[in-house]
Write an enzyme that holds these catalytic residues in place. Structure first.
Site, PDB file in Angstrom:
ATOM      1  N   THR A  77       6.087 -30.962  40.860  1.00 53.64           N
ATOM      2  CA  THR A  77       6.693 -32.246  41.219  1.00 53.64           C
ATOM      3  C   THR A  77       7.699 -32.092  42.353  1.00 53.64           C
ATOM      4  OG1 THR A  77       8.454 -32.037  39.564  1.00 53.64           O
ATOM      5  CG2 THR A  77       6.402 -33.096  38.856  1.00 53.64           C
ATOM      6  N   ASP A  78       8.014 -33.229  42.970  1.00 53.80           N
ATOM      7  CA  ASP A  78       8.982 -33.239  44.067  1.00 53.80           C
ATOM      8  C   ASP A  78      10.315 -33.820  43.580  1.00 53.80           C
ATOM      9  OD1 ASP A  78       8.615 -35.998  43.917  1.00 53.80           O
ATOM     10  OD2 ASP A  78       7.375 -36.090  45.714  1.00 53.80           O
ATOM     11  N   GLN A  79      11.237 -34.093  44.499  1.00 54.98           N
ATOM     12  CA  GLN A  79      12.559 -34.604  44.128  1.00 54.98           C
ATOM     13  C   GLN A  79      12.502 -35.977  43.478  1.00 54.98           C
ATOM     14  OE1 GLN A  79      14.813 -34.296  47.789  1.00 54.98           O
ATOM     15  NE2 GLN A  79      15.911 -32.528  46.957  1.00 54.98           N
ATOM     16  N   VAL A 131       7.682 -36.911  40.883  1.00 60.24           N
ATOM     17  CA  VAL A 131       6.237 -37.146  40.848  1.00 60.24           C
ATOM     18  C   VAL A 131       5.515 -35.936  41.434  1.00 60.24           C
ATOM     19  CG1 VAL A 131       6.513 -39.658  41.000  1.00 60.24           C
ATOM     20  CG2 VAL A 131       6.142 -38.340  43.086  1.00 60.24           C
TER      21      VAL A 131
END
Length: 140
Positions: free
Chosen positions: A15-17, A20
């Site tokens: 996931t990213d910041q 998601v």
């Protein structure tokens, strides 16, 4: 048409910041789906590589519809969209655990000799793969 289904538990590292799944990770999941489809057809991609044949991506299209988040299960459906004896296009539908479409995608591949990158005819060199792909590809 055979549709192979692979469930993937979303890991935090994917996931990213925003919490998601980072967009490039869907490409990795497509590879998992492709490998699973090939296995369901009774073949092993690693065996092909041992014979000096690889199958690079020559085109990829992806349309992102809905995010998948950490802790969820993604469902990757993979099938043979098109096949002509030389090139193969795989279709993908990645769903959320609730069955909503997250990503629709296609990847196009050609088999080549690893040492020269010269294309090979799957139809001629691997007639059993050819027959399976012809039998299980999408019918229009």
């Amino acid at each position: 048409m055979l549709i192979a289904t692979k469930e993937i538990e979303v890991r935090y590292a994917e996931t990213d910041q925003m919490g998601v799944v980072y967009h490039a990770n869907y490409l990795v999941w497509m590879e998992l789906g492709r490998t699973h489809l090939i296995s369901e057809l009774g073949f092993n991609y690693a065996e092909l590589e041992k014979e000096g044949i690889i199958s690079p991506v020559i085109d990829i299209q992806a349309s992102y519809k809905k995010p998948v988040r950490y802790g969820e299960i993604a469902i990757v459906n993979t099938w043979i969209e098109e096949y002509d004896g030389l090139k193969v296009t795989y279709g993908y539908e990645i769903l959320t655990q609730d069955g909503e479409v997250s990503v629709l995608a296609e990847s196009r591949h050609v088999c080549v000799k690893k040492d020269s990158f010269r294309p090979i005819s799957i139809k001629r060199k691997y007639p059993e793969w050819h027959e399976a792909y012809e039998t299980h590809k999408k019918r229009v």
